[in-house]
Design an enzyme around this catalytic site. Structure first.
Site, PDB file in Angstrom:
ATOM      1  N   HIS A   4      -6.727  -2.784  -1.296  1.00 25.58           N
ATOM      2  CA  HIS A   4      -6.934  -2.375  -0.036  1.00 25.58           C
ATOM      3  C   HIS A   4      -7.471  -0.646  -0.028  1.00 25.58           C
ATOM      4  O   HIS A   4      -7.970  -0.502   1.030  1.00 25.58           O
ATOM      5  CB  HIS A   4      -6.031  -2.890   0.967  1.00 25.58           C
ATOM      6  CG  HIS A   4      -6.724  -3.269   2.296  1.00 25.58           C
ATOM      7  ND1 HIS A   4      -7.941  -2.807   2.664  1.00 25.58           N
ATOM      8  CD2 HIS A   4      -6.275  -3.848   3.363  1.00 25.58           C
ATOM      9  CE1 HIS A   4      -8.206  -3.147   4.033  1.00 25.58           C
ATOM     10  NE2 HIS A   4      -7.223  -3.889   4.375  1.00 25.58           N
ATOM     11  N   ARG A   5      -7.018  -0.251  -1.019  1.00 25.36           N
ATOM     12  CA  ARG A   5      -7.350   1.214  -1.075  1.00 25.36           C
ATOM     13  C   ARG A   5      -8.959   1.744  -1.148  1.00 25.36           C
ATOM     14  O   ARG A   5      -9.553   2.386  -0.470  1.00 25.36           O
ATOM     15  CB  ARG A   5      -6.895   2.133  -2.151  1.00 25.36           C
ATOM     16  CG  ARG A   5      -5.206   2.034  -2.247  1.00 25.36           C
ATOM     17  CD  ARG A   5      -4.772   2.550  -3.238  1.00 25.36           C
ATOM     18  NE  ARG A   5      -4.895   1.830  -4.531  1.00 25.36           N
ATOM     19  CZ  ARG A   5      -4.614   2.130  -5.638  1.00 25.36           C
ATOM     20  NH1 ARG A   5      -3.952   3.548  -5.962  1.00 25.36           N
ATOM     21  NH2 ARG A   5      -4.545   1.509  -6.740  1.00 25.36           N
TER      22      ARG A   5
END
Length: 411
Positions: free
Chosen positions: A382-383
């Site tokens: 999700h970065r």
């Protein structure tokens, strides 16, 4: 004296774990004969003899961790054979006369010449422990491979001595031996140990988020049945999934990227190398299908079968286990409906495909009928990947699965 060391046989290799020994001190070996099997973070390898000779010493026990550069075996070569043979033939016995030196019979076995004692099968680390605990290895029965004495055997021997000093301890020991064991222990070794370590690293360094979809696979089942009329070996679903994933990755290349942590950059891959997770007797492994974008569906099926065979027989090479840019995990028909697969850095996504089950579905004419559906779970980093991109990726994947004739436009 020839020293056999643990060398870096693969890119980025730092350490390994001893799986099993094929030789012991005193054994004669020929050039290229296997000495020891080492488990690395990718594959099990055999370290072989570099010359012909006799094994002088082995270093490390089964389960021990070793570092690249460590000495594994010392070989006696050239003219040392005669010396080793003479040691085996008990050279000291001929010099010791029981009549002239009757005190030998009264000495403790620790004080007798080495040649009078039976050769003990134990690693250096085990001998060191025995010395620290003042245990005579001559009196210890080995439970390891080929009656090799383990550290546990030494400790158990010590416990037995302590208990013999007390009548109460004897009663306790008898009670325990008569009762059923309440647990069974198995050491984490080999491929399972590598998975144990890698999963911990992945979960602690990557923020995992998982999207789950339910996909109607009825048309895909029909496509596979049609294709199997034209191939010599029955085609599974996995090659079709692999090809579809390759097409979707071309549309959304962020999922085929990796992160350069040091430079804080996203690196987009120009090729599709798919890691395909498979279960083996040694544990979970992930061989890599290289350059999927250049292969036909039939070629993918053949190459996947070769990887599967090599994986089940523990014959995979380092090259076949590295370089994945994206991974697929298939739980098979006996798997669950959904799961949360774990990524392997530096990859940024992994797709898990689950069991196909029949259930009520809405058909194309909007009538209710029985169809076959499959759960699909996409874990992503999700970065660098957001929810919108995940939705687009899974929508495209679902569209190919539910309308497989679209594949003709891309092949």
């Amino acid at each position: 004296m020839e020293k056999i060391i643990f060398s870096d046989v693969g890119e980025g290799l730092h350490d390994g774990e001893i799986l099993q020994w094929f030789v012991k001190s005193g054994d004669q070996v020929k050039r290229d004969e296997p000495l020891v099997e080492i488990q690395t973070d990718k594959v099990a390898i055999e370290v072989t003899a570099t010359k012909e000779g006799y094994v002088q010493s082995t270093f490390g026990d089964v389960g021990d961790k070793i570092i690249v550069g460590d000495v594994l075996v010392e070989l006696k070569t050239n003219d040392h054979n005669e010396e080793l043979h003479s040691e085996k033939e008990e050279p000291f016995v001929k010099e010791v006369s029981i009549e002239r030196e009757p005190i030998v019979e009264q000495q403790n076995i620790k004080e007798q010449p080495l040649a009078l004692q039976t050769r003990v099968k134990a690693a250096p680390s085990v001998r060191k422990l025995a010395n620290q605990l003042n245990v005579n290895l001559q009196n210890v029965s080995g439970t390891g491979p080929k009656n090799r004495i383990t550290k546990e055997d030494v400790r158990n021997s010590t416990n037995g001595k302590k208990q013999s000093h007390s009548k109460q301890s004897e009663v306790t020991t008898n009670t325990i031996s008569q009762s059923k064991p309440t647990e069974h222990r198995e050491k984490i070794v080999g491929v399972r140990k590598q998975m144990y370590q890698n999963i911990a690293i992945a979960q602690s360094t990557i923020p995992h988020t998982t999207a789950m979809y339910e996909i109607n696979v009825t048309e895909l089942i029909n496509l596979r049945a049609d294709l199997n009329q034209y191939v010599e070996n029955p085609m599974t679903y996995l090659p079709i999934f692999v090809k579809i994933v390759d097409l979707v990755l071309k549309e959304y290349p962020i999922f085929n990227a990796r992160i350069d942590e040091e430079k804080e950059e996203i690196v987009y891959q120009s090729t599709t190398n798919l890691g395909v997770a498979m279960a083996t007797k040694q544990g979970l492994i992930v061989p890599v299908l290289k350059d999927v974008q250049t292969q036909t569906l039939e070629e993918i099926a053949v190459n996947l079968q070769q990887l599967t065979t090599a994986g089940k027989t523990n014959k995979l090479t380092f090259d076949q286990l590295k370089g994945a840019t994206f991974s697929i995990s298939s739980t098979g028909m006996k798997g669950g409906i959904y799961a949360t697969p774990v990524m392997t850095p530096p990859q940024v996504a992994i797709l898990s495909l689950h069991a196909m089950v029949e259930k009520p579905v809405i058909l194309k004419d909007r009538a209710i009928g029985i169809g076959t559906v499959m759960g699909a779970s996409l874990s992503f980093d999700h970065r660098i990947i957001d929810g919108e991109a995940v939705g687009l990726f899974m929508d495209a994947f679902q569209s190919y699965i539910e309308n497989p004739n679209k594949l003709l436009l891309k092949l």
